[in-house]
Design a protein around this motif. Structure first.
Motif, PDB file in Angstrom:
ATOM      1  N   ARG A 428       0.854  -1.183   0.000  1.00 35.65           N
ATOM      2  CA  ARG A 428       0.000   0.000   0.000  1.00 35.65           C
ATOM      3  C   ARG A 428       0.896   1.242   0.000  1.00 35.65           C
ATOM      4  O   ARG A 428       1.638   1.494   0.951  1.00 35.65           O
ATOM      5  CB  ARG A 428      -0.892   0.017   1.241  1.00 35.65           C
ATOM      6  CG  ARG A 428      -1.898  -1.128   1.300  1.00 35.65           C
ATOM      7  CD  ARG A 428      -3.102  -0.828   0.426  1.00 35.65           C
ATOM      8  NE  ARG A 428      -4.105  -1.896   0.508  1.00 35.65           N
ATOM      9  CZ  ARG A 428      -5.296  -1.838  -0.074  1.00 35.65           C
ATOM     10  NH1 ARG A 428      -5.633  -0.748  -0.773  1.00 35.65           N
ATOM     11  NH2 ARG A 428      -6.135  -2.835   0.038  1.00 35.65           N
ATOM     12  N   VAL A 429       0.826   2.012  -1.102  1.00 46.23           N
ATOM     13  CA  VAL A 429       1.729   3.153  -1.272  1.00 46.23           C
ATOM     14  C   VAL A 429       0.912   4.371  -1.691  1.00 46.23           C
ATOM     15  O   VAL A 429       0.091   4.299  -2.618  1.00 46.23           O
ATOM     16  CB  VAL A 429       2.811   2.851  -2.332  1.00 46.23           C
ATOM     17  CG1 VAL A 429       3.755   4.026  -2.481  1.00 46.23           C
ATOM     18  CG2 VAL A 429       3.566   1.588  -1.969  1.00 46.23           C
ATOM     19  N   SER A 430       1.147   5.500  -1.029  1.00 48.88           N
ATOM     20  CA  SER A 430       0.444   6.737  -1.363  1.00 48.88           C
ATOM     21  C   SER A 430       0.961   7.286  -2.692  1.00 48.88           C
ATOM     22  O   SER A 430       2.104   7.023  -3.089  1.00 48.88           O
ATOM     23  CB  SER A 430       0.629   7.777  -0.255  1.00 48.88           C
ATOM     24  OG  SER A 430       2.005   8.029  -0.044  1.00 48.88           O
ATOM     25  N   PRO A 431       0.162   8.066  -3.426  1.00 47.92           N
ATOM     26  CA  PRO A 431       0.558   8.565  -4.759  1.00 47.92           C
ATOM     27  C   PRO A 431       1.857   9.369  -4.749  1.00 47.92           C
ATOM     28  O   PRO A 431       2.639   9.291  -5.706  1.00 47.92           O
ATOM     29  CB  PRO A 431      -0.632   9.432  -5.169  1.00 47.92           C
ATOM     30  CG  PRO A 431      -1.792   8.857  -4.416  1.00 47.92           C
ATOM     31  CD  PRO A 431      -1.239   8.410  -3.097  1.00 47.92           C
ATOM     32  N   GLU A 432       2.117  10.135  -3.685  1.00 51.64           N
ATOM     33  CA  GLU A 432       3.322  10.965  -3.689  1.00 51.64           C
ATOM     34  C   GLU A 432       4.611  10.131  -3.591  1.00 51.64           C
ATOM     35  O   GLU A 432       5.694  10.614  -3.937  1.00 51.64           O
ATOM     36  CB  GLU A 432       3.284  11.994  -2.553  1.00 51.64           C
ATOM     37  CG  GLU A 432       3.209  11.385  -1.163  1.00 51.64           C
ATOM     38  CD  GLU A 432       1.775  11.197  -0.692  1.00 51.64           C
ATOM     39  OE1 GLU A 432       1.563  11.072   0.527  1.00 51.64           O
ATOM     40  OE2 GLU A 432       0.867  11.184  -1.567  1.00 51.64           O
ATOM     41  N   ASN A 433       4.478   8.883  -3.106  1.00 54.73           N
ATOM     42  CA  ASN A 433       5.649   7.999  -2.994  1.00 54.73           C
ATOM     43  C   ASN A 433       5.731   6.966  -4.127  1.00 54.73           C
ATOM     44  O   ASN A 433       6.636   6.133  -4.123  1.00 54.73           O
ATOM     45  CB  ASN A 433       5.639   7.258  -1.658  1.00 54.73           C
ATOM     46  CG  ASN A 433       5.883   8.179  -0.482  1.00 54.73           C
ATOM     47  OD1 ASN A 433       6.532   9.209  -0.626  1.00 54.73           O
ATOM     48  ND2 ASN A 433       5.357   7.818   0.685  1.00 54.73           N
ATOM     49  N   ALA A 434       4.795   7.031  -5.057  1.00 53.83           N
ATOM     50  CA  ALA A 434       4.697   5.983  -6.069  1.00 53.83           C
ATOM     51  C   ALA A 434       5.949   5.890  -6.938  1.00 53.83           C
ATOM     52  O   ALA A 434       6.466   4.796  -7.199  1.00 53.83           O
ATOM     53  CB  ALA A 434       3.463   6.222  -6.939  1.00 53.83           C
ATOM     54  N   GLU A 435       6.456   7.022  -7.400  1.00 56.49           N
ATOM     55  CA  GLU A 435       7.615   6.994  -8.300  1.00 56.49           C
ATOM     56  C   GLU A 435       8.846   6.423  -7.602  1.00 56.49           C
ATOM     57  O   GLU A 435       9.555   5.574  -8.159  1.00 56.49           O
ATOM     58  CB  GLU A 435       7.900   8.402  -8.810  1.00 56.49           C
ATOM     59  CG  GLU A 435       9.031   8.460  -9.828  1.00 56.49           C
ATOM     60  CD  GLU A 435       9.243   9.866 -10.376  1.00 56.49           C
ATOM     61  OE1 GLU A 435      10.234  10.069 -11.101  1.00 56.49           O
ATOM     62  OE2 GLU A 435       8.421  10.757 -10.072  1.00 56.49           O
ATOM     63  N   ALA A 436       9.100   6.876  -6.378  1.00 57.43           N
ATOM     64  CA  ALA A 436      10.253   6.360  -5.631  1.00 57.43           C
ATOM     65  C   ALA A 436      10.077   4.879  -5.314  1.00 57.43           C
ATOM     66  O   ALA A 436      11.037   4.096  -5.356  1.00 57.43           O
ATOM     67  CB  ALA A 436      10.438   7.160  -4.342  1.00 57.43           C
ATOM     68  N   PHE A 437       8.840   4.478  -5.009  1.00 56.76           N
ATOM     69  CA  PHE A 437       8.567   3.070  -4.695  1.00 56.76           C
ATOM     70  C   PHE A 437       8.852   2.177  -5.899  1.00 56.76           C
ATOM     71  O   PHE A 437       9.492   1.122  -5.778  1.00 56.76           O
ATOM     72  CB  PHE A 437       7.110   2.928  -4.246  1.00 56.76           C
ATOM     73  CG  PHE A 437       6.661   1.504  -4.077  1.00 56.76           C
ATOM     74  CD1 PHE A 437       7.058   0.764  -2.971  1.00 56.76           C
ATOM     75  CD2 PHE A 437       5.848   0.900  -5.027  1.00 56.76           C
ATOM     76  CE1 PHE A 437       6.642  -0.551  -2.814  1.00 56.76           C
ATOM     77  CE2 PHE A 437       5.432  -0.414  -4.882  1.00 56.76           C
ATOM     78  CZ  PHE A 437       5.827  -1.138  -3.767  1.00 56.76           C
TER      79      PHE A 437
END
Length: 541
Positions: A428-437
């Motif tokens: 479960r990852v929030s949109p603001e962390n999606a690219e780094a994830f």
């Protein structure tokens, strides 16, 4: 430079290998000179080098797998027995004047079979003999070892050929193997800790291939090695023909030429620790490759013995710089469980490059001229250097490859050989962390493949964008268990922690293990091909 020699076992083995390597170079001079005495041309002489390296090229991968699943000490002892048998047989047959060109190549190849089982395992045991921070110095000392032998062995070989014939070099090579055998015999090596038991050699080979395919840093080392050895091998293969032809030398003069290369390598062993502190691995390899190419150009075009000898000193210095830098990089990039099987691929490209290069440049020498066989590989080395530095640079940062077990005790429900197994991890990852994830997950995917995953993918839920599904497969549940218990590294753990730092608060990933629904009980026939065809539909297009 001398720090590894403070360790008694490393010091004893290093001295024994110096004697053995000297015998090997005496044998090389004797075999190449004997081929000339038997009427061989430039191609036949070059084939001696091919016979000495091609068996290693063919056998080094399974030998590396054996080095990871068997006791390394016993495997090394077996390799010494095989090499001794070949050397003793060649000495006896040559003394009886029964050696033919074909028989010379066959027995040279038989000794190479013994070396194939030893080469990756000797490299793999270095971290057991010295501290991790001493690996670069140990690689340099081992390189200097071989090149000191290259300086001494050919000269002794040339003298022995003159006094007693080539059979004397073969006999002394056989005797030189006893020192290494004795050190290995008295070594009280601790037993390997394998909580899940030894792997089958077929599975070990496949696991090694997966690791190499998914380790881009190690692949850079392999690329540099194959390009360099493919071109640089021409000098080694054709130096006997150069000595007999344009330079008009005898066996003693040929030994002096090889001694020049060895002397340059010894000089490099003293100078390299100082230079390494001021230049990175890419600068060292690029500069040394260029120097080697220029030296080859001089050797192939100048017929003055002093000038050729000076160029050979430069070639020896460049040779040890490139090889010791690549060897140290390879050893530091590998975890314990995959060290021998992965170093086998390093030796595969190294010996394969020598075998193929010797054959190719021998053909060029016969079809064109001996001069062309020196100039063409030199030109290729100069042209490939800027491409290699820019496209596939060597890694410059340190990677912590120490073992980290994810599970303290293996769970009972995974201790069987049923499979294939599908592992699904819900993130479960929030949109603001999606690219780094996703960037971290790309690296985690390589880590999963390195440790045993056959497929890996990451998916995002279209209706619930914060949900990501990571999926990967293992051939069996037992193979997946090895990923957790035996194959995890601190570097892989750091990647997992980086991914966990990006998940939503309180949303720890959920993991599910799914066994192939038609997987039979142990002992029955599997239907793995059907599983693979279905799971392949999960791959992103």
């Amino acid at each position: 430079m001398w720090a590894p020699l403070r360790h008694r076992l490393f010091r004893a083995l290093w001295i024994a290998q110096l004697v053995s390597n000297t015998g090997t170079w005496m044998q090389t001079v004797g075999a190449q000179w004997l081929m000339g005495d038997l009427g061989g041309d430039a191609l036949d002489i070059a084939l001696v080098q091919t016979a000495a390296t091609l068996p290693i090229f063919l056998l080094v991968v399974p030998a590396g797998a054996l080095g990871d699943i068997l006791d390394r000490r016993r495997l090394l002892l077996t390799s010494q027995v095989i090499t001794f048998t070949g050397a003793a047989a060649l000495a006896a047959l040559t003394a009886a004047e029964a050696t033919t060109p074909a028989l010379l190549l066959v027995l040279t190849g038989a000794m190479a079979v013994g070396q194939a089982f030893a080469v990756p395992t000797f490299q793999a045991i270095q971290p057991e003999l010295v501290r991790l921070d001493e690996i670069p110095q140990a690689a340099l000392l081992n390189g200097a070892n071989g090149n000191v032998a290259r300086a001494v062995g050919p000269a002794l070989g040339g003298v022995l050929i003159t006094l007693a014939g080539p059979e004397a070099t073969f006999a002394l090579n056989a005797l030189s193997l006893f020192g290494v055998t004795l050190v290995l015999y008295v070594w009280k090596r601790p037993p390997d800790h394998r909580p899940l038991g030894a792997e089958h050699i077929r599975d070990a080979i496949r696991a090694g291939a997966r690791y190499v395919r998914s380790a881009p840093e190690f692949a850079s080392v392999l690329w540099c090695s194959v390009v360099f050895t493919l071109c640089a091998s021409g000098m080694w293969a054709l130096l006997p023909a150069l000595a007999r032809g344009p330079l008009g030398l005898g066996a003693g003069g040929y030994g002096l030429l090889l001694a020049g290369v060895g002397s340059g390598a010894v000089i490099g062993a003293f100078a390299l620790p100082v230079v390494r502190g001021r230049a990175g691995p890419n600068t060292l390899v690029a500069g040394s490759t260029t120097c080697y190419a220029l030296a080859m150009t001089v050797i192939g075009t100048v017929e003055s013995m002093p000038i050729v000898l000076a160029a050979l000193v430069v070639a020896g210095l460049a040779w040890i710089t490139v090889l010791s830098t690549l060897s140290a990089s390879a050893q530091l990039l590998l975890p314990e469980w995959a060290r021998a099987r992965s170093l086998a691929y390093y030796q595969l490209v190294f010996m394969g490059g020598q075998a193929v290069g010797s054959l190719v440049w021998g053909v060029v020498a016969d079809a064109l001229t001996l001069q062309a066989a020196f100039l063409l590989p030199a030109a290729l080395l100069i042209l490939s250097t800027p491409i290699g530095v820019s496209r596939v640079p060597l890694p410059t940062e340190h990677f912590d490859m120490s073992q980290v077990s994810h599970y303290p005790e293996p769970p009972d429900d995974l201790q069987h050989g049923r499979g294939p197994l599908l592992v699904v991890v819900e993130w479960r990852v929030s949109p603001e962390n999606a690219e780094a994830f996703l960037e971290v997950m790309r690296q985690i995917g390589r880590a999963r493949r390195r440790t045993g995953a056959t497929m890996w993918s990451i998916f995002q839920d279209m209706e619930e964008p914060t949900l990501y599904l990571e999926t990967f497969t293992a051939e069996t549940a037992h193979e997946h268990l090895r990923q957790h218990v035996e194959r995890g590294t601190a570097m892989d753990q750091e990647l997992d922690l980086r991914a966990l730092s990006l998940v939503m608060d309180g949303q720890f990933p959920e993991v599910r293990h799914l066994i192939w629904a038609y997987a039979p009980m142990p002992g029955a026939e599997t239907r793995e091909p059907e599983f693979r065809s279905i799971v392949s539909m999960l791959r992103p297009r």
